[in-house]
Design a protein around this motif. Structure first.
Motif, short mmCIF file in Angstrom:
data_model
loop_
_atom_site.label_atom_id
_atom_site.label_comp_id
_atom_site.label_asym_id
_atom_site.label_seq_id
_atom_site.Cartn_x
_atom_site.Cartn_y
_atom_site.Cartn_z
N GLY A 18 55.09 83.04 95.61
CA GLY A 18 56.09 82.27 96.34
C GLY A 18 55.55 81.77 97.67
N PHE A 19 54.82 82.64 98.36
CA PHE A 19 54.23 82.24 99.63
C PHE A 19 53.20 81.13 99.42
N ALA A 20 52.41 81.26 98.36
CA ALA A 20 51.39 80.25 98.06
C ALA A 20 52.03 78.89 97.78
N LEU A 21 53.16 78.91 97.10
CA LEU A 21 53.88 77.65 96.85
C LEU A 21 54.34 77.03 98.17
N ARG A 28 47.81 74.81 88.64
CA ARG A 28 47.80 76.01 87.80
C ARG A 28 46.63 76.92 88.17
N ARG A 29 45.47 76.29 88.41
CA ARG A 29 44.27 77.07 88.75
C ARG A 29 44.47 77.83 90.07
N GLN A 30 45.06 77.18 91.06
CA GLN A 30 45.28 77.83 92.34
C GLN A 30 46.27 78.99 92.23
N LEU A 31 47.33 78.79 91.47
CA LEU A 31 48.33 79.85 91.33
C LEU A 31 47.79 81.01 90.50
N TRP A 32 46.97 80.72 89.51
CA TRP A 32 46.30 81.80 88.77
C TRP A 32 45.36 82.56 89.69
N LEU A 33 44.67 81.85 90.57
CA LEU A 33 43.76 82.50 91.51
C LEU A 33 44.51 83.48 92.40
N VAL A 34 45.68 83.10 92.88
CA VAL A 34 46.50 84.00 93.70
C VAL A 34 46.82 85.27 92.92
N ALA A 35 47.24 85.11 91.67
CA ALA A 35 47.58 86.28 90.85
C ALA A 35 46.34 87.15 90.59
N LEU A 36 45.23 86.53 90.24
CA LEU A 36 44.02 87.29 89.94
C LEU A 36 43.46 88.01 91.16
N VAL A 37 43.51 87.35 92.30
CA VAL A 37 43.04 87.98 93.54
C VAL A 37 43.88 89.22 93.85
N ASN A 38 45.18 89.13 93.61
CA ASN A 38 46.04 90.29 93.84
C ASN A 38 45.80 91.39 92.82
N SER A 84 37.79 75.39 96.69
CA SER A 84 37.60 74.68 97.96
C SER A 84 38.84 73.88 98.35
N GLY A 85 39.82 73.78 97.46
CA GLY A 85 41.03 73.03 97.76
C GLY A 85 42.08 73.84 98.50
N VAL A 86 41.85 75.12 98.70
CA VAL A 86 42.81 75.96 99.41
C VAL A 86 42.64 75.71 100.91
N ARG A 87 43.70 75.21 101.54
CA ARG A 87 43.67 74.94 102.99
C ARG A 87 43.67 76.26 103.76
N ARG A 88 42.83 76.36 104.73
CA ARG A 88 42.78 77.51 105.63
C ARG A 88 42.88 78.84 104.87
N PRO A 89 41.86 79.16 104.08
CA PRO A 89 41.94 80.34 103.22
C PRO A 89 42.11 81.66 103.98
N PHE A 90 41.52 81.78 105.17
CA PHE A 90 41.70 83.02 105.92
C PHE A 90 43.15 83.17 106.37
N LEU A 91 43.70 82.09 106.91
CA LEU A 91 45.08 82.14 107.38
C LEU A 91 46.05 82.36 106.22
N LEU A 92 45.77 81.75 105.07
CA LEU A 92 46.58 82.00 103.88
C LEU A 92 46.56 83.47 103.51
N SER A 93 45.37 84.05 103.45
CA SER A 93 45.25 85.46 103.09
C SER A 93 45.98 86.35 104.10
N LEU A 94 45.78 86.10 105.37
CA LEU A 94 46.42 86.90 106.41
C LEU A 94 47.95 86.79 106.35
N CYS A 95 48.46 85.58 106.27
CA CYS A 95 49.91 85.38 106.28
C CYS A 95 50.56 85.86 104.99
N ALA A 96 49.94 85.59 103.85
CA ALA A 96 50.51 86.03 102.57
C ALA A 96 50.58 87.56 102.51
#
Length: 111
Positions: A18-21, A28-38, A84-96
């Motif tokens: 939900g946060f990633a959205l 689909r690839r980005q949302l799968w990545l979020v699930a797999l990383v978790n 590489s399409g994920v904007r600000r990956p560190f901030l995404l990880s921290l905030c999520a």
């Protein structure tokens, strides 16, 4: 035996998807990545937390701080190197992770 690990994992995936959205991830690839990383980070962190606090008797606060820091760094590196399409990956990880940790903490208090 697996329930204590599956419930937090499912909740974390739900919250962070939900946060990633909201962050703007759409493919689909980005949302799968979020699930797999978790799936990569959540079960080991929960197991280590249990071992360090229950079996080793360490204080929960520093253990949580250390493990959450490691999770943010690992997830950041995964987002950075795998999409590489994920904007600000560190901030995404921290905030999520801050969002899902706070939501999980509130749920524990309420339940």
């Amino acid at each position: 035996m697996l329930i204590p690990f599956l419930v937090p994992l499912a909740l974390t995936i739900l919250l962070e998807e939900g946060f990633a959205l909201l962050w703007g991830l759409r493919g689909r690839r980005q949302l799968w990545l979020v699930a797999l990383v978790n799936c990569l980070t959540n079960p080991p962190v929960n197991l280590l937390y249990s071992i360090l606090t229950t079996l080793r008797g360490l204080s929960p606060l520093p253990v949580t701080a250390f493990l959450e820091t490691v999770v943010v760094l690992v997830e950041w590196m995964c987002y950075r190197h795998l999409d590489s399409g994920v904007r600000r990956p560190f901030l995404l990880s921290l905030c999520a992770n801050a969002f899902s940790y706070a939501a999980g903490y509130l749920l524990q208090i309420l339940l």
